[in-house]
Scaffold this motif. Structure first.
Motif, PDB file in Angstrom:
ATOM      1  N   PHE A   1       0.853  -1.181   0.000  1.00 29.00           N
ATOM      2  CA  PHE A   1       0.000   0.000   0.000  1.00 29.00           C
ATOM      3  C   PHE A   1       0.893   1.236   0.000  1.00 29.00           C
ATOM      4  O   PHE A   1       2.057   1.187   0.402  1.00 29.00           O
ATOM      5  CB  PHE A   1      -0.977   0.018   1.180  1.00 29.00           C
ATOM      6  N   LEU A   2       0.366   2.343  -0.487  1.00 28.10           N
ATOM      7  CA  LEU A   2       1.103   3.592  -0.592  1.00 28.10           C
ATOM      8  C   LEU A   2       0.405   4.647   0.251  1.00 28.10           C
ATOM      9  O   LEU A   2      -0.833   4.631   0.393  1.00 28.10           O
ATOM     10  CB  LEU A   2       1.186   4.063  -2.043  1.00 28.10           C
ATOM     11  N   VAL A   3       1.178   5.558   0.828  1.00 31.19           N
ATOM     12  CA  VAL A   3       0.603   6.582   1.706  1.00 31.19           C
ATOM     13  C   VAL A   3       1.187   7.946   1.373  1.00 31.19           C
ATOM     14  O   VAL A   3       2.412   8.109   1.288  1.00 31.19           O
ATOM     15  CB  VAL A   3       0.859   6.263   3.194  1.00 31.19           C
ATOM     16  N   SER A   4       0.304   8.908   1.183  1.00 34.62           N
ATOM     17  CA  SER A   4       0.681  10.316   1.037  1.00 34.62           C
ATOM     18  C   SER A   4       0.068  11.084   2.204  1.00 34.62           C
ATOM     19  O   SER A   4      -1.141  10.971   2.466  1.00 34.62           O
ATOM     20  CB  SER A   4       0.164  10.880  -0.290  1.00 34.62           C
ATOM     21  N   LEU A   5       0.891  11.841   2.906  1.00 38.38           N
ATOM     22  CA  LEU A   5       0.432  12.564   4.085  1.00 38.38           C
ATOM     23  C   LEU A   5       0.136  14.024   3.755  1.00 38.38           C
ATOM     24  O   LEU A   5       0.749  14.603   2.856  1.00 38.38           O
ATOM     25  CB  LEU A   5       1.502  12.500   5.178  1.00 38.38           C
ATOM     26  N   PRO A   6      -0.780  14.643   4.483  1.00 38.10           N
ATOM     27  CA  PRO A   6      -1.101  16.055   4.233  1.00 38.10           C
ATOM     28  C   PRO A   6       0.087  16.960   4.558  1.00 38.10           C
ATOM     29  O   PRO A   6       0.963  16.595   5.346  1.00 38.10           O
ATOM     30  CB  PRO A   6      -2.274  16.332   5.185  1.00 38.10           C
ATOM     31  N   GLU A   7       0.093  18.129   3.956  1.00 34.74           N
ATOM     32  CA  GLU A   7       1.076  19.130   4.357  1.00 34.74           C
ATOM     33  C   GLU A   7       0.859  19.489   5.828  1.00 34.74           C
ATOM     34  O   GLU A   7      -0.261  19.492   6.321  1.00 34.74           O
ATOM     35  CB  GLU A   7       0.937  20.380   3.476  1.00 34.74           C
ATOM     36  N   ARG A   8       1.940  19.756   6.521  1.00 41.07           N
ATOM     37  CA  ARG A   8       1.932  20.086   7.957  1.00 41.07           C
ATOM     38  C   ARG A   8       1.515  18.902   8.830  1.00 41.07           C
ATOM     39  O   ARG A   8       1.154  19.081  10.000  1.00 41.07           O
ATOM     40  CB  ARG A   8       1.031  21.291   8.246  1.00 41.07           C
ATOM     41  N   TYR A   9       1.570  17.693   8.298  1.00 43.08           N
ATOM     42  CA  TYR A   9       1.146  16.517   9.050  1.00 43.08           C
ATOM     43  C   TYR A   9       1.915  16.382  10.364  1.00 43.08           C
ATOM     44  O   TYR A   9       1.344  16.016  11.398  1.00 43.08           O
ATOM     45  CB  TYR A   9       1.354  15.271   8.186  1.00 43.08           C
ATOM     46  N   PHE A  10       3.202  16.669  10.336  1.00 40.39           N
ATOM     47  CA  PHE A  10       4.041  16.466  11.516  1.00 40.39           C
ATOM     48  C   PHE A  10       4.054  17.672  12.447  1.00 40.39           C
ATOM     49  O   PHE A  10       4.735  17.659  13.477  1.00 40.39           O
ATOM     50  CB  PHE A  10       5.478  16.142  11.083  1.00 40.39           C
TER      51      PHE A  10
ATOM     52  N   VAL B   1      -4.401   6.848   0.885  1.00 39.22           N
ATOM     53  CA  VAL B   1      -3.866   5.488   0.936  1.00 39.22           C
ATOM     54  C   VAL B   1      -4.153   4.809  -0.393  1.00 39.22           C
ATOM     55  O   VAL B   1      -5.307   4.686  -0.799  1.00 39.22           O
ATOM     56  CB  VAL B   1      -4.497   4.674   2.088  1.00 39.22           C
ATOM     57  N   GLY B   2      -3.111   4.404  -1.076  1.00 34.26           N
ATOM     58  CA  GLY B   2      -3.264   3.671  -2.318  1.00 34.26           C
ATOM     59  C   GLY B   2      -3.254   2.176  -2.060  1.00 34.26           C
ATOM     60  O   GLY B   2      -2.291   1.641  -1.517  1.00 34.26           O
ATOM     61  N   VAL B   3      -4.354   1.516  -2.402  1.00 32.66           N
ATOM     62  CA  VAL B   3      -4.471   0.065  -2.203  1.00 32.66           C
ATOM     63  C   VAL B   3      -3.952  -0.601  -3.475  1.00 32.66           C
ATOM     64  O   VAL B   3      -4.609  -0.587  -4.515  1.00 32.66           O
ATOM     65  CB  VAL B   3      -5.927  -0.349  -1.933  1.00 32.66           C
ATOM     66  N   ALA B   4      -2.771  -1.193  -3.393  1.00 32.49           N
ATOM     67  CA  ALA B   4      -2.129  -1.734  -4.589  1.00 32.49           C
ATOM     68  C   ALA B   4      -2.701  -3.102  -4.949  1.00 32.49           C
ATOM     69  O   ALA B   4      -3.081  -3.889  -4.084  1.00 32.49           O
ATOM     70  CB  ALA B   4      -0.622  -1.845  -4.374  1.00 32.49           C
ATOM     71  N   ASN B   5      -2.746  -3.352  -6.247  1.00 32.24           N
ATOM     72  CA  ASN B   5      -3.093  -4.684  -6.756  1.00 32.24           C
ATOM     73  C   ASN B   5      -1.842  -5.333  -7.331  1.00 32.24           C
ATOM     74  O   ASN B   5      -0.861  -4.665  -7.643  1.00 32.24           O
ATOM     75  CB  ASN B   5      -4.195  -4.591  -7.816  1.00 32.24           C
ATOM     76  N   GLN B   6      -1.895  -6.667  -7.495  1.00 29.83           N
ATOM     77  CA  GLN B   6      -0.717  -7.414  -7.934  1.00 29.83           C
ATOM     78  C   GLN B   6      -0.861  -7.805  -9.407  1.00 29.83           C
ATOM     79  O   GLN B   6      -0.871  -8.988  -9.729  1.00 29.83           O
ATOM     80  CB  GLN B   6      -0.552  -8.682  -7.074  1.00 29.83           C
ATOM     81  N   GLY B   7      -1.049  -6.821 -10.271  1.00 23.26           N
ATOM     82  CA  GLY B   7      -1.180  -7.121 -11.690  1.00 23.26           C
ATOM     83  C   GLY B   7      -2.628  -7.285 -12.126  1.00 23.26           C
ATOM     84  O   GLY B   7      -3.563  -7.252 -11.325  1.00 23.26           O
ATOM     85  N   ASP B   8      -2.824  -7.505 -13.426  1.00 26.42           N
ATOM     86  CA  ASP B   8      -4.172  -7.546 -14.004  1.00 26.42           C
ATOM     87  C   ASP B   8      -5.040  -8.657 -13.434  1.00 26.42           C
ATOM     88  O   ASP B   8      -6.222  -8.444 -13.139  1.00 26.42           O
ATOM     89  CB  ASP B   8      -4.081  -7.706 -15.527  1.00 26.42           C
ATOM     90  N   ASP B   9      -4.484  -9.847 -13.283  1.00 19.54           N
ATOM     91  CA  ASP B   9      -5.286 -10.967 -12.792  1.00 19.54           C
ATOM     92  C   ASP B   9      -5.806 -10.692 -11.390  1.00 19.54           C
ATOM     93  O   ASP B   9      -6.982 -10.956 -11.077  1.00 19.54           O
ATOM     94  CB  ASP B   9      -4.472 -12.262 -12.810  1.00 19.54           C
TER      95      ASP B   9
ATOM     96  N   GLN C   1      -3.396   4.566 -10.202  1.00 22.46           N
ATOM     97  CA  GLN C   1      -4.192   5.722  -9.802  1.00 22.46           C
ATOM     98  C   GLN C   1      -3.557   6.618  -8.743  1.00 22.46           C
ATOM     99  O   GLN C   1      -3.937   7.784  -8.607  1.00 22.46           O
ATOM    100  CB  GLN C   1      -5.558   5.250  -9.263  1.00 22.46           C
ATOM    101  N   PHE C   2      -2.620   6.102  -7.958  1.00 21.86           N
ATOM    102  CA  PHE C   2      -2.239   6.794  -6.727  1.00 21.86           C
ATOM    103  C   PHE C   2      -1.586   8.158  -6.954  1.00 21.86           C
ATOM    104  O   PHE C   2      -1.901   9.124  -6.256  1.00 21.86           O
ATOM    105  CB  PHE C   2      -1.297   5.913  -5.908  1.00 21.86           C
ATOM    106  N   GLN C   3      -0.675   8.249  -7.902  1.00 24.17           N
ATOM    107  CA  GLN C   3       0.102   9.488  -8.010  1.00 24.17           C
ATOM    108  C   GLN C   3      -0.761  10.697  -8.347  1.00 24.17           C
ATOM    109  O   GLN C   3      -0.639  11.754  -7.723  1.00 24.17           O
ATOM    110  CB  GLN C   3       1.224   9.315  -9.030  1.00 24.17           C
ATOM    111  N   HIS C   4      -1.649  10.570  -9.327  1.00 25.49           N
ATOM    112  CA  HIS C   4      -2.460  11.741  -9.658  1.00 25.49           C
ATOM    113  C   HIS C   4      -3.522  12.007  -8.593  1.00 25.49           C
ATOM    114  O   HIS C   4      -3.886  13.157  -8.352  1.00 25.49           O
ATOM    115  CB  HIS C   4      -3.095  11.617 -11.055  1.00 25.49           C
ATOM    116  N   VAL C   5      -3.996  10.953  -7.922  1.00 29.68           N
ATOM    117  CA  VAL C   5      -4.983  11.153  -6.853  1.00 29.68           C
ATOM    118  C   VAL C   5      -4.350  11.889  -5.677  1.00 29.68           C
ATOM    119  O   VAL C   5      -4.896  12.879  -5.178  1.00 29.68           O
ATOM    120  CB  VAL C   5      -5.572   9.801  -6.400  1.00 29.68           C
TER     121      VAL C   5
END
Length: 395
Positions: A33-42, A82-90, A59-63
Motif C-alpha cells: 500500500f502507498l501513503v501520502s500525508l497532508p502538508e503540515r502533518y508532523f 492510501v493507495g491500495v495496490a493490486n498485484q497485476g491484471d489478474d 491511480q495513486f500518483q495523480h490522486v
C-alpha cells in the motif's frame, strides 16, 4: 539519455509518498500500500480524513497530487491518501468482482474483508487518521467501490466511483443497489460518474438512485461527454472530492458578500457539518485576515478572535498569526505582538508564529531577538518536514 547526476548537477529527491508492505493473513500473501500525508502533518497532533484509492499503481500518483493541491488551495480539507495496490491484471480483475461462472472473477468479498479487518485498522494504528474514511475507484475499482458501499460492515463512510464497470455480471449491480435503497440501507455520500462510453451500465445505476434514493441521501451523478473511459478519471475525481466539501473554498471577496464577521463565522460553522468537517487551513486564515481589513472590522479584532476561539478552538492560533501579520504590515506592531502573545502556548510550536515575532522585533530594532525567532522558525520547518514553498516563505 544523460541524467542530471552525470552532468554534475546537484540534485535531491522530492518525496511525496511512501510504499509499504505487510503480510496479509486474509489474502495469505504480502501486500503493498502507498501513503501520502497532508502538508503540515508532523506539525501537530491533528487527525485527518483518509481517502483510499483502489488500483494504486495506476491511480495513486495523480490522486494524491490532486488531493494535496486542492487542500493547499483551500477547496477540500487535508486528507491522508492510501493507495491500495493490486498485484497485476489478474489480481485486479479477481479482487474487484464478485463470483460468476468465470473463475477469473470472484474475490471482492475476500478483498473487502482484507480492507475492513487488516488494512484500515493498520492505517488507523500507524497514522493520524480520524473516523472519516472515503473509498474511491475507477473502472473495475469503481465497481468495487459500489460493492463496498453495499456491505453493512464497510469501514468507509463516503464513496467516489468513477466510470464504474456496472456492466459486470449482466448489469446486476443496479438491481442490488435498488434493493438496498428501497430498504433505506444506504446512508453514506456517493459520487459516481460516466464518460462518453457505451454500455457501461452507469446510467442504470443513476436511474435507480433517481427513483429510489431517500431525499436525505447525499449523492450525485455526473456525465463527462467530452471524455473517454481513460481520460475521465482526473476530472471526475476533481468533482468527486469537491462533492464531499461543497463551498469549502471561501476567499475574502466571498466573505465580504456574506456580511459581517458574525455572519462569516456562521457560514464556516455550517461547513463543520460536511463529511470532512471544517477548520481554518492556512489559506482560510489568510483570506479571513484580509477580509477583516477590507471590511474595516480590525477595530473589533480582539472580539473576533475571542469568537474564533469559542467556535473554532483548534484554529485560533493560525487565525491569530495571520491577523498579526496584517497588523505588522500596517505598522500596528504592539497590537500584533499582543495577539501573538495570547497564543504563545501553541504558537511556540509554529514556524509562522516565530516568523511574525521575528518581523516584530526587526521593526522594533531588536536584531538579536529577531534572528533568534527566525532561526527557530527554520528549525521547526525542518523538524515538521514542511513543503519547500512554506520554507521559502519563512525566509
Amino acid at each position: 539519455m544523460a541524467n542530471a547526476s552525470s552532468q554534475g548537477l546537484q540534485h535531491s529527491a522530492i518525496v511525496s509518498a511512501h510504499e509499504y508492505t505487510h503480510q496479509s493473513s486474509v489474502l495469505k500473501q504480502e501486500r503493498r500500500f502507498l501513503v501520502s500525508l497532508p502538508e503540515r502533518y508532523f506539525a501537530s497532533d491533528r487527525h485527518y480524513p483518509t481517502l483510499y484509492i483502489i488500483d494504486a499503481d495506476f491511480q495513486f500518483q495523480h490522486v494524491s497530487a490532486l488531493v494535496k493541491h486542492l487542500a493547499r488551495m483551500g477547496k477540500i480539507p487535508p486528507m491522508i491518501v492510501v493507495g491500495v495496490a493490486n498485484q497485476g491484471d489478474d489480481d485486479y480483475l479477481y479482487t474487484t468482482t464478485w463470483a460468476t461462472e468465470d473463475k477469473a472473477f470472484g474475490g471482492a468479498a475476500e478483498f473487502h474483508h482484507y480492507l475492513t479487518n487488516e488494512l484500515v485498522p493498520l492505517i488507523d494504528r500507524e497514522f493520524k487518521s480520524n473516523s472519516q474514511k472515503a473509498l474511491a475507484g475507477y473502472s473495475l475499482g469503481g465497481l468495487f467501490t459500489l460493492y463496498s458501499m453495499m456491505q453493512q460492515d464497510s469501514p468507509f463512510n463516503a464513496y467516489l466511483a468513477m466510470s464504474p464497470s456496472a456492466w459486470f455480471d449482466d448489469y446486476s449491480v443496479a438491481n442490488k443497489i435498488e434493493s438496498l435503497l428501497q430498504q433505506n440501507k444506504l446512508s453514506a455520500p456517493l459520487f459516481f460518474s460516466v464518460a462518453r462510453e457505451e454500455d457501461m451500465g452507469v446510467d442504470k445505476v443513476a436511474a435507480v438512485f433517481e427513483a429510489s434514493a431517500d431525499k436525505s441521501l447525499q449523492w450525485h451523478f455526473e456525465s463527462y461527454p467530452t471524455e473517454n473511459h481513460f481520460t475521465t478519471a482526473l476530472p471526475a475525481l476533481y468533482d468527486g472530492l469537491q462533492f464531499l466539501a461543497p463551498n469549502y473554498a471561501t476567499d475574502g471577496t466571498d466573505m465580504l458578500e456574506i456580511g459581517d464577521y458574525k455572519a462569516v463565522i456562521k457560514h464556516f460553522k455550517t461547513l463543520q457539518k460536511q463529511w470532512g468537517g471544517f477548520q481554518f487551513e492556512w489559506l482560510h486564515a489568510y483570506q479571513f485576515a484580509k477580509y477583516l481589513f477590507w471590511s474595516k472590522q480590525v477595530d473589533k479584532v480582539d472580539e473576533i478572535l475571542t469568537a474564533i476561539e469559542q467556535h473554532f478552538p483548534e484554529s485560533v492560533t493560525i487565525v491569530s498569526i495571520e491577523v498579526a501579520k496584517g497588523l505588522l504590515i500596517k505598522g500596528d506592531n504592539q497590537h500584533a505582538k499582543t495577539i501573538l502573545e495570547k497564543v504563545t502556548l501553541e504558537g511556540e510550536q509554529s514556524p509562522n508564529w516565530h516568523k511574525q515575532l521575528s518581523l516584530y522585533y526587526k521593526a522594533e530594532g531588536d536584531e538579536k531577538r529577531a534572528q533568534q525567532h527566525f532561526e527557530k522558525a527554520l528549525a521547526l520547518a525542518e523538524k515538521y518536514q514542511l513543503e519547500s514553498w512554506e520554507v521559502w516563505e519563512l525566509k
